[in-house]
Design a protein around this motif. Sequence first.
Motif, PDB file in Angstrom:
ATOM      1  N   GLN A 146       0.839  -1.188   0.000  1.00 35.70           N
ATOM      2  CA  GLN A 146       0.000   0.000   0.000  1.00 35.70           C
ATOM      3  C   GLN A 146       0.877   1.242   0.000  1.00 35.70           C
ATOM      4  N   LEU A 147       0.358   2.276  -0.651  1.00 36.52           N
ATOM      5  CA  LEU A 147       1.081   3.540  -0.763  1.00 36.52           C
ATOM      6  C   LEU A 147       0.126   4.673  -0.415  1.00 36.52           C
ATOM      7  N   THR A 148       0.526   5.538   0.490  1.00 39.77           N
ATOM      8  CA  THR A 148      -0.294   6.674   0.890  1.00 39.77           C
ATOM      9  C   THR A 148       0.060   7.893   0.042  1.00 39.77           C
ATOM     10  N   VAL A 149      -0.970   8.545  -0.498  1.00 39.52           N
ATOM     11  CA  VAL A 149      -0.779   9.706  -1.369  1.00 39.52           C
ATOM     12  C   VAL A 149      -1.774  10.793  -0.969  1.00 39.52           C
ATOM     13  N   ARG A 165      -5.085  12.488   3.190  1.00 41.36           N
ATOM     14  CA  ARG A 165      -4.393  11.406   2.501  1.00 41.36           C
ATOM     15  C   ARG A 165      -5.367  10.292   2.141  1.00 41.36           C
ATOM     16  N   THR A 166      -4.985   9.513   1.118  1.00 38.95           N
ATOM     17  CA  THR A 166      -5.713   8.310   0.754  1.00 38.95           C
ATOM     18  C   THR A 166      -4.696   7.226   0.434  1.00 38.95           C
ATOM     19  N   THR A 167      -5.159   6.002   0.311  1.00 38.63           N
ATOM     20  CA  THR A 167      -4.256   4.865   0.143  1.00 38.63           C
ATOM     21  C   THR A 167      -4.487   4.185  -1.193  1.00 38.63           C
ATOM     22  N   SER A 227      -3.742   0.716  -3.384  1.00 41.02           N
ATOM     23  CA  SER A 227      -3.395  -0.701  -3.245  1.00 41.02           C
ATOM     24  C   SER A 227      -2.611  -1.135  -4.478  1.00 41.02           C
ATOM     25  N   ARG A 234      -7.496   5.251  -7.656  1.00 42.64           N
ATOM     26  CA  ARG A 234      -7.850   5.883  -6.372  1.00 42.64           C
ATOM     27  C   ARG A 234      -9.343   5.803  -6.086  1.00 42.64           C
ATOM     28  N   THR A 257     -11.927   1.408  -2.217  1.00 42.58           N
ATOM     29  CA  THR A 257     -12.227   1.890  -0.870  1.00 42.58           C
ATOM     30  C   THR A 257     -13.583   2.578  -0.766  1.00 42.58           C
ATOM     31  N   ASP A 300      -0.647  10.177  -8.947  1.00 43.28           N
ATOM     32  CA  ASP A 300      -0.525   8.912  -8.215  1.00 43.28           C
ATOM     33  C   ASP A 300       0.511   8.012  -8.894  1.00 43.28           C
TER      34      ASP A 300
END
Length: 454
Positions: A37-40, A51-53, A55, A105, A109, A164
């Motif tokens: 996972q990467l937070t951006v 922030r959002t994540t 996958s 994005r 979620t 992203d």
Amino acid sequence: MWLAGLLATFAVAAPAEAAPRTGLSWQDCGDGLLCAQLTVPVDWTDPDGARTTLSLTKLPARDQARKQGVLYVNSGGPATQAPLLRNPAFAGLTDAFDLVVSETRGFDTISCPMGPLPAGGEWVFPDRSAYETYVEENQQVGRACAEAAGPLAGKLDSRQVAHDLEAVRTALGERKLNYFGNSYGTVYGQAYAELFPRRVGRMYLDSVKDHTNRSILDWVLPRATTAERNLHRLAEWCAREPSCALHGRDLLAVWDDVIRRAEQEPIPGGGTTVSATKILSRTDPQVEQQWPMLATALAQASAGDATAFAGSPPPGAGGPGLGRQLICADFPYPSDYRELKSLETKLRTVAPRLGWVYAWQAAVHCAGLPVPPTYAPHPFRANGLPPVLIVNGEGDSTTPPQWARRLASQLPGARYVPASGGHARYLSGDACVRGHADRYLTTGALPPAGTRCG
């Protein structure tokens, strides 16, 4: 012009030449795949805000010692990407690259309700009242989806996704982004190439969705004419092929008669009746392998049984509400009934049998959505972009070849390869296309000028 409110693309500073590793934590997620996972930032114009994540999923190269790096893949949709990595079409690339995808994005979620179906599951609305009812329903779904999206509402366009992608490239420690984009993935590729042209390594775009055209008529017209041409190609095949259910008859004349009769009185079939607009909405002759079934369905309708046209709605007629938010953030489409009827009239002059229905298709997605578009089409501008390979099926009415040629003409050094057939040539298993694409992605060598497939 359909994009009078076009938003200017904001400038971004060129990133430093070195790409620092940020240390993604890859975990085994089964079937030979790794996940991280990467937070951006939710909004890349406010990098210090919410922030959002994202996958990420990776299929490691078979030979890690000899791999060239990472190939980022997006199959389009917008849809879930991870299953794509098991497509056998990529077998020729898994020696050279780790294959990586990230879910668009919000797509994994945000839980949005399904979008409403047009009346009868058709592209074409029977009257203004039915259309206005649909607009209200789509607007309600749009409001619910925006509420579910929270801070991501209005932050789902391809410009945000391109940033992203740049964050993914940096996190992977790659100096350049090698990119494989199919269908809607080509929109993300266009946005990335414009915002980060000097960060592009090799870029392959298949079945291009043109994000450079501001004119709604010029944008829809190629879809209409390609669909109309495909209907004529079906008729020509049927005249040659003895196994065609309408061989020995004029297929276009049969089509005209069936549509005329269904307009006067819907044809029985499947325990219901089937209108002319439903037959039009269910007919897509771009895939040659489906021509025998389509000719048989038309022959049966001519004999008074339209069961074959009574089934599922056309692709994309429903679908997750979030997908509509993403698409319409990039491609605003008129919602006014009179404007759509005017567009239909114009298309009927060049595509009178089938293609004119495309005046309505995008309206099914965008009509009444409460969140305005945030990254509207505009002419492509990029300096320092390396040569890009672009492929399109000549019979593709989903993303017609005129779109791909238009984009190729705006990319310095790009090579366009036309291919026979319909949508998604590489993923459909076109050996010629896959050969050229694999060679380009692994060596950087473009096919010779004038190359065609099929």
